[in-house]
Scaffold this motif. Structure first.
Motif, PDB file in Angstrom:
ATOM      1  N   ARG A 179      38.696 127.380  65.958  1.00  0.00           N
ATOM      2  CA  ARG A 179      39.792 127.837  65.092  1.00  0.00           C
ATOM      3  C   ARG A 179      39.896 129.353  65.101  1.00  0.00           C
ATOM      4  N   ASP A 180      38.771 130.032  64.935  1.00  0.00           N
ATOM      5  CA  ASP A 180      38.790 131.495  64.887  1.00  0.00           C
ATOM      6  C   ASP A 180      39.278 132.099  66.205  1.00  0.00           C
TER       7      ASP A 180
ATOM      8  N   GLU B 255      31.438 121.275  61.974  1.00  0.00           N
ATOM      9  CA  GLU B 255      32.255 122.340  61.392  1.00  0.00           C
ATOM     10  C   GLU B 255      32.052 123.684  62.069  1.00  0.00           C
TER      11      GLU B 255
ATOM     12  N   LEU C  47      41.560 123.060  60.758  1.00  0.00           N
ATOM     13  CA  LEU C  47      40.392 122.262  61.125  1.00  0.00           C
ATOM     14  C   LEU C  47      40.230 121.105  60.156  1.00  0.00           C
TER      15      LEU C  47
ATOM     16  N   GLU D 278      35.016 125.735  63.622  1.00  0.00           N
ATOM     17  CA  GLU D 278      35.333 127.079  63.137  1.00  0.00           C
ATOM     18  C   GLU D 278      35.388 128.084  64.280  1.00  0.00           C
TER      19      GLU D 278
END
Length: 122
Positions: A18-19, A11, A30, A15
């Protein structure tokens, strides 16, 4: 703005990816499981997909193979984002249908750049 699905069982890595993509103006979601990623991709076709090679449910390599069998996803841009470092691993992923291959750890700016290159070619 592109809609991008990231499938990675780590994760924190997901993340970060994704960010970085959201900061670059893209929409990114995600998931941490290959089967869930496959379900979401089929339900609402994204503009691009980023897959980890090793995930629960369905590996990224198997997922890209399944996508390439379906006409509506045959040209979907797919990047493998993985900790697998071997040349043979990259060859297998590309043979399965991956358009790009980025090794972890990765530079978020390079990820965005390469995703945007994939999108431009699509």
């Amino acid at each position: 703005m592109a809609r991008i699905i990231i499938a990675d069982d780590d994760e924190i890595v997901g993340e970060i990816a994704r960010d970085a993509l959201i900061s670059a103006g893209h929409g990114a979601g995600l998931v941490t499981d290959g089967i869930e990623a496959f379900r979401i991709i089929r339900a609402r076709r994204p503009h691009a997909v980023i897959l980890d090679c090793n995930m629960p449910g369905m590996s990224g390599v198997l997922l890209v193979q399944e996508l390439r069998k379906m006409q509506e996803f045959a040209s979907l841009p797919v990047m493998m984002l993985t900790g697998r470092r071997g040349e043979r691993d990259e060859e297998l992923a590309r043979y399965a249908g991956a358009d790009d291959y980025l090794r972890k750890p990765f530079d978020p700016d390079e990820l965005v750049f390469r995703v945007e290159q994939m999108l431009a070619r699509a």
